[in-house]
Design a protein around this motif. Structure first.
Motif, PDB file in Angstrom:
ATOM      1  N   SER A 131      15.817  -0.566 -11.307  1.00  0.00           N
ATOM      2  CA  SER A 131      15.638  -1.926 -11.844  1.00  0.00           C
ATOM      3  C   SER A 131      16.429  -2.941 -11.035  1.00  0.00           C
ATOM      4  CB  SER A 131      16.119  -2.006 -13.296  1.00  0.00           C
ATOM      5  OG  SER A 131      15.295  -1.225 -14.107  1.00  0.00           O
ATOM      6  N   GLY A 132      17.605  -2.545 -10.587  1.00  0.00           N
ATOM      7  CA  GLY A 132      18.409  -3.433  -9.757  1.00  0.00           C
ATOM      8  C   GLY A 132      17.723  -3.760  -8.445  1.00  0.00           C
ATOM      9  N   PHE A 133      17.089  -2.764  -7.842  1.00  0.00           N
ATOM     10  CA  PHE A 133      16.379  -3.005  -6.572  1.00  0.00           C
ATOM     11  C   PHE A 133      15.135  -3.864  -6.789  1.00  0.00           C
ATOM     12  CE2 PHE A 133      18.429   1.148  -5.196  1.00  0.00           C
ATOM     13  CZ  PHE A 133      19.365   0.517  -4.394  1.00  0.00           C
ATOM     14  N   VAL A 134      14.428  -3.624  -7.878  1.00  0.00           N
ATOM     15  CA  VAL A 134      13.238  -4.436  -8.185  1.00  0.00           C
ATOM     16  C   VAL A 134      13.671  -5.889  -8.384  1.00  0.00           C
ATOM     17  CG1 VAL A 134      11.420  -4.851  -9.891  1.00  0.00           C
ATOM     18  CG2 VAL A 134      11.933  -2.508  -9.170  1.00  0.00           C
ATOM     19  N   ASP A 135      14.760  -6.066  -9.120  1.00  0.00           N
ATOM     20  CA  ASP A 135      15.246  -7.416  -9.409  1.00  0.00           C
ATOM     21  C   ASP A 135      15.696  -8.141  -8.144  1.00  0.00           C
ATOM     22  OD1 ASP A 135      16.273  -9.454 -11.345  1.00  0.00           O
ATOM     23  OD2 ASP A 135      18.167  -8.926 -10.380  1.00  0.00           O
ATOM     24  N   GLN A 136      16.305  -7.403  -7.225  1.00  0.00           N
ATOM     25  CA  GLN A 136      16.850  -8.036  -6.011  1.00  0.00           C
ATOM     26  C   GLN A 136      15.802  -8.292  -4.938  1.00  0.00           C
ATOM     27  OE1 GLN A 136      20.375  -6.776  -4.108  1.00  0.00           O
ATOM     28  NE2 GLN A 136      21.431  -8.013  -5.630  1.00  0.00           N
ATOM     29  N   ASN A 137      14.630  -7.694  -5.088  1.00  0.00           N
ATOM     30  CA  ASN A 137      13.583  -7.830  -4.065  1.00  0.00           C
ATOM     31  C   ASN A 137      12.284  -8.271  -4.735  1.00  0.00           C
ATOM     32  OD1 ASN A 137      14.969  -6.418  -1.554  1.00  0.00           O
ATOM     33  ND2 ASN A 137      15.420  -5.182  -3.354  1.00  0.00           N
ATOM     34  N   PRO A 138      12.243  -9.526  -5.194  1.00  0.00           N
ATOM     35  CA  PRO A 138      11.112  -9.964  -6.020  1.00  0.00           C
ATOM     36  C   PRO A 138       9.775  -9.779  -5.313  1.00  0.00           C
ATOM     37  CG  PRO A 138      12.813 -11.678  -5.894  1.00  0.00           C
ATOM     38  CD  PRO A 138      13.221 -10.584  -4.960  1.00  0.00           C
ATOM     39  N   GLY A 139       8.829  -9.228  -6.053  1.00  0.00           N
ATOM     40  CA  GLY A 139       7.468  -9.087  -5.537  1.00  0.00           C
ATOM     41  C   GLY A 139       7.251  -7.901  -4.618  1.00  0.00           C
ATOM     42  N   GLU A 140       8.310  -7.129  -4.335  1.00  0.00           N
ATOM     43  CA  GLU A 140       8.158  -6.040  -3.365  1.00  0.00           C
ATOM     44  C   GLU A 140       7.870  -4.679  -3.994  1.00  0.00           C
ATOM     45  OE1 GLU A 140       9.915  -5.795   0.593  1.00  0.00           O
ATOM     46  OE2 GLU A 140      11.657  -6.700  -0.399  1.00  0.00           O
ATOM     47  N   PHE A 141       8.530  -4.405  -5.120  1.00  0.00           N
ATOM     48  CA  PHE A 141       8.441  -3.065  -5.697  1.00  0.00           C
ATOM     49  C   PHE A 141       8.046  -3.136  -7.171  1.00  0.00           C
ATOM     50  CE2 PHE A 141      12.150  -2.931  -2.675  1.00  0.00           C
ATOM     51  CZ  PHE A 141      11.451  -2.343  -1.633  1.00  0.00           C
ATOM     52  N   GLU A 142       7.594  -1.991  -7.664  1.00  0.00           N
ATOM     53  CA  GLU A 142       7.151  -1.905  -9.056  1.00  0.00           C
ATOM     54  C   GLU A 142       7.775  -0.654  -9.680  1.00  0.00           C
ATOM     55  OE1 GLU A 142       2.967  -3.035  -9.101  1.00  0.00           O
ATOM     56  OE2 GLU A 142       2.670  -1.446 -10.583  1.00  0.00           O
ATOM     57  N   LEU A 143       8.360  -0.815 -10.857  1.00  0.00           N
ATOM     58  CA  LEU A 143       8.946   0.322 -11.579  1.00  0.00           C
ATOM     59  C   LEU A 143       7.885   0.902 -12.503  1.00  0.00           C
ATOM     60  CD1 LEU A 143      11.836   1.678 -12.330  1.00  0.00           C
ATOM     61  CD2 LEU A 143      11.777   0.131 -14.290  1.00  0.00           C
ATOM     62  N   LEU A 144       7.703   2.235 -12.449  1.00  0.00           N
ATOM     63  CA  LEU A 144       6.700   2.812 -13.346  1.00  0.00           C
ATOM     64  C   LEU A 144       7.112   2.627 -14.808  1.00  0.00           C
ATOM     65  CD1 LEU A 144       5.361   6.052 -11.636  1.00  0.00           C
ATOM     66  CD2 LEU A 144       4.683   3.658 -11.312  1.00  0.00           C
ATOM     67  N   GLY A 145       8.413   2.755 -15.084  1.00  0.00           N
ATOM     68  CA  GLY A 145       8.886   2.413 -16.434  1.00  0.00           C
ATOM     69  C   GLY A 145       8.789   3.535 -17.444  1.00  0.00           C
TER      70      GLY A 145
END
Ligand code: GLU
Length: 309
Positions: free
Chosen positions: A236-250
């Motif tokens: 989640s930290g990486f998704v938050d820091q790199n907007p629009g780049e990655f997606e968390l399956l969740g």
């Protein structure tokens, strides 16, 4: 194949040195601290980035690790330097995040101010050996408590429960829906971590073992791997820091209880840290520290139950 991060380590070491030269002497009062009249409050407040009360002259039984650390006035902490929200090295070389705050809490209860903590980057694969070789006093580093690790070190805690999850490129071009879809596909994780073992051994992924999870991001960007896997909160930290780049399956598929690593067999030190954690769970300090760090992005959970095994 293994990735290395020598440059990062070298610059981290340089920054750590810079940080150390800037240290204030142990026991110096922070803002709102102690006057010289002897009518000071029991503890200085307003110290360090987490605003923790530093215990003043705490008493510990002679010969214990707590007594030794309090006497030394320094706590050596192994943590992550490349994980937003939990342990990420800031511009001045000092890490920030929830793990950092938990380490600062333990230091504070030992009478050690934030600026007197020595931070060492402890990547996943070296955490046990750093404790065994006395390079650090504790490891607070998104560190899952498990039986294999307990053969080499001990754990206080847990102080947080995470779970393994997966990130893919934004838009999920491979249509990955869970770990079962990763069999035979290249996936990046950190060497020596529980998620690396799980994805390779239980789900048959082809593992690209990196030093740290931040080393997995470029391989995901350029398609060298189809996914990166580790704990949900790290991803989640990486998704938050790199907007629009990655997606968390969740959807988490393991339970990762985070503990504080300490040298094997130091039961008094383990009990002390467990007491500190339980008090922080009860008086709201734990929730405040989470809110101010990981909680800026993630929901604040209920504190877990300490396991005094
Ligand atoms: N919690 C897992 C572990 O301790 C993954 C996170 C990490 O590698 O720090 O292995």
């Amino acid at each position: 194949m293994r990735l290395t991060r020598k440059t990062t380590l070298a610059s981290a070491a340089a920054m750590l040195l810079l940080g150390l030269t800037a240290c204030a002497p142990a026991g110096s009062a922070g803002p709102g601290g102690i006057d010289d009249e002897g009518d000071a409050p029991a503890a200085a407040t307003g110290n360090g980035p987490y605003n923790l009360e530093i215990a003043e002259n705490p008493e510990f039984e002679a010969g214990t690790t707590m007594a030794e650390l309090a006497e030394a006035g320094t706590l050596r902490v192994g943590t992550k330097f490349d994980q937003p929200l939990f342990g990420l090295q800031g511009p001045d070389g000092t890490p920030v995040g929830f793990d950092v705050a938990i380490a600062a809490l333990i230091a504070a209860e030992l009478g050690i101010a934030f600026e007197d903590i020595e931070w060492t980057e402890a990547q996943s694969a070296v955490r046990e050996s750093f404790l065994e070789s006395d390079q650090v006093d504790i490891v607070v580093a998104t560190y899952t408590i498990n039986d294999a690790r307990k053969e080499r070190i001990d754990f206080a805690g847990p102080y947080f429960i995470a779970g393994q999850d997966i990130i893919v490129q934004a838009g999920n071009p491979e249509g990955i829906t869970g770990p079962e879809d990763l069999a035979g596909l290249p996936v990046c994780s950190a060497e020596g971590s529980t998620p690396a073992a799980t994805i390779a051994d239980e789900y048959g992924a082809e593992l690209l073992a990196a030093g740290g999870y931040s080393d997995c991001l470029d391989p995901l960007r350029n398609g060298q791997v189809v996914a990166v896997t580790t704990d949900n909160v790290i991803l989640s930290g990486f998704v938050d820091q790199n907007p629009g780049e990655f997606e968390l399956l969740g959807e988490t598929f393991t339970e990762e209880p985070y503990g504080i690593g300490l040298p094997l067999g130091d039961d008094a030190f383990r009990t002390f840290i467990n007491d500190v954690l339980e008090e922080a769970f009860e008086d709201g300090t734990w929730a405040r520290l989470y809110e101010e760090t990981a909680g800026t992005v993630l929901e604040v959970p209920e504190p877990p139950m300490v396991d005094r095994y």
